[in-house]
Scaffold this motif. Structure first.
Motif, PDB file in Angstrom:
ATOM      1  N   SER A 110       2.806 -10.335  -8.212  1.00 27.04           N
ATOM      2  CA  SER A 110       4.103 -10.393  -7.530  1.00 27.04           C
ATOM      3  C   SER A 110       4.388  -9.112  -6.734  1.00 27.04           C
ATOM      4  N   TRP A 111       3.755  -7.994  -7.131  1.00 26.32           N
ATOM      5  CA  TRP A 111       3.962  -6.750  -6.405  1.00 26.32           C
ATOM      6  C   TRP A 111       3.498  -6.883  -4.959  1.00 26.32           C
ATOM      7  N   ALA A 112       2.456  -7.678  -4.744  1.00 25.11           N
ATOM      8  CA  ALA A 112       1.913  -7.851  -3.393  1.00 25.11           C
ATOM      9  C   ALA A 112       2.948  -8.473  -2.465  1.00 25.11           C
ATOM     10  N   ASP A 113       3.895  -9.218  -3.037  1.00 25.04           N
ATOM     11  CA  ASP A 113       4.949  -9.842  -2.228  1.00 25.04           C
ATOM     12  C   ASP A 113       6.112  -8.905  -1.946  1.00 25.04           C
ATOM     13  N   GLU A 114       6.155  -7.774  -2.631  1.00 26.03           N
ATOM     14  CA  GLU A 114       7.244  -6.812  -2.462  1.00 26.03           C
ATOM     15  C   GLU A 114       7.093  -6.059  -1.137  1.00 26.03           C
ATOM     16  N   THR A 115       8.188  -5.862  -0.468  1.00 23.35           N
ATOM     17  CA  THR A 115       8.185  -5.124   0.794  1.00 23.35           C
ATOM     18  C   THR A 115       7.738  -3.688   0.560  1.00 23.35           C
ATOM     19  N   GLY A 116       6.749  -3.262   1.301  1.00 26.30           N
ATOM     20  CA  GLY A 116       6.291  -1.880   1.240  1.00 26.30           C
ATOM     21  C   GLY A 116       5.136  -1.630   0.300  1.00 26.30           C
ATOM     22  N   TYR A 117       4.808  -2.588  -0.571  1.00 29.62           N
ATOM     23  CA  TYR A 117       3.732  -2.331  -1.526  1.00 29.62           C
ATOM     24  C   TYR A 117       2.367  -2.296  -0.847  1.00 29.62           C
ATOM     25  N   ASP A 118       2.190  -3.107   0.187  1.00 28.81           N
ATOM     26  CA  ASP A 118       0.908  -3.091   0.904  1.00 28.81           C
ATOM     27  C   ASP A 118       0.643  -1.718   1.524  1.00 28.81           C
ATOM     28  N   GLN A 119       1.704  -1.039   1.947  1.00 31.06           N
ATOM     29  CA  GLN A 119       1.550   0.311   2.506  1.00 31.06           C
ATOM     30  C   GLN A 119       1.142   1.307   1.426  1.00 31.06           C
ATOM     31  N   VAL A 120       1.635   1.108   0.202  1.00 34.50           N
ATOM     32  CA  VAL A 120       1.262   1.968  -0.923  1.00 34.50           C
ATOM     33  C   VAL A 120      -0.237   1.863  -1.178  1.00 34.50           C
ATOM     34  N   VAL A 121      -0.756   0.639  -1.177  1.00 37.78           N
ATOM     35  CA  VAL A 121      -2.181   0.419  -1.422  1.00 37.78           C
ATOM     36  C   VAL A 121      -3.009   0.974  -0.262  1.00 37.78           C
ATOM     37  N   GLU A 122      -2.581   0.700   0.960  1.00 38.38           N
ATOM     38  CA  GLU A 122      -3.311   1.221   2.130  1.00 38.38           C
ATOM     39  C   GLU A 122      -3.413   2.741   2.091  1.00 38.38           C
ATOM     40  N   GLU A 123      -2.316   3.404   1.766  1.00 38.61           N
ATOM     41  CA  GLU A 123      -2.306   4.869   1.692  1.00 38.61           C
ATOM     42  C   GLU A 123      -3.260   5.372   0.602  1.00 38.61           C
TER      43      GLU A 123
END
Length: 185
Positions: A110-123
């Motif tokens: 469900s974290w993957a659906d949260e706004t901004g989490y994809d940027q956390v992983v990319e960083e």
């Protein structure tokens, strides 16, 4: 042996209700005759509450262990946990010095659906690029923890809101039961 024995051993294990000394004595005698040990309870004194306007409290739940358990694990205790949902508080048997190493990190889809989490992983991936998959996962873990903490600070009462909703629903069910009993009488 553990569970809800529905009886107390000592008068101080009951508050706000009458004490049945005969039953209490029989239970205490059972424990002694069985050569069992009632472990210390850490985290509170009572495992059950009537949850009424004039509440009563008892220690009904416990673990009873053999002396052999204490020979192998002398630091075993019962741990009482806070519970706002049920009239019984959960207990667990554990060792005081229990250490299974670092807690595992759990990731929820469900974290993957949260706004901004994809940027956390990319960083995290960018920061650990070229260092191997272990370093990427470790960096993702630390960045995810920081993201979770900031998210919790933005929504500090989310669990409190859910607990209140559950309590309200339990009260509604109890009121409906009371109303249907009154209608029958």
């Amino acid at each position: 042996m553990g569970g809800d024995f529905n009886v107390v051993r000592r008068p101080e294990e009951k508050l706000g209700a009458c004490i049945h000394r005969k039953v209490m004595g029989e239970f205490d005698a059972f424990i002694e005759d069985s050569a069992l040990v009632d472990l210390p309870l850490n985290g509170g004194s009572f495992t059950w509450s009537s949850r009424r306007e004039d509440p009563s409290f008892c220690r009904l739940d416990r673990f009873l262990v053999s002396p052999e358990i204490l020979q192998n694990w002398p630091d075993v205790i019962q741990k009482l946990f806070l519970n706002k949902i049920s009239d019984h508080s959960p207990i667990a048997i554990r060792r005081i010095s229990w250490n299974n190493g670092p807690k595992p990190f759990r990731w929820f889809e469900s974290w993957a659906d949260e706004t901004g989490y994809d940027q956390v992983v990319e960083e995290a991936v960018t920061q650990s690029k070229g260092k191997g998959i272990g370093a990427v996962l470790k960096t993702c873990k630390s960045h995810s923890k920081i993201w979770l903490q900031s998210r919790s600070k933005r929504n500090p009462d989310s669990s409190s809101i859910l607990e209140k909703m559950i309590t309200d629903l339990e009260d509604l069910v109890q009121n409906e039961k009371a109303t249907s009993v009154q209608k029958k009488n």
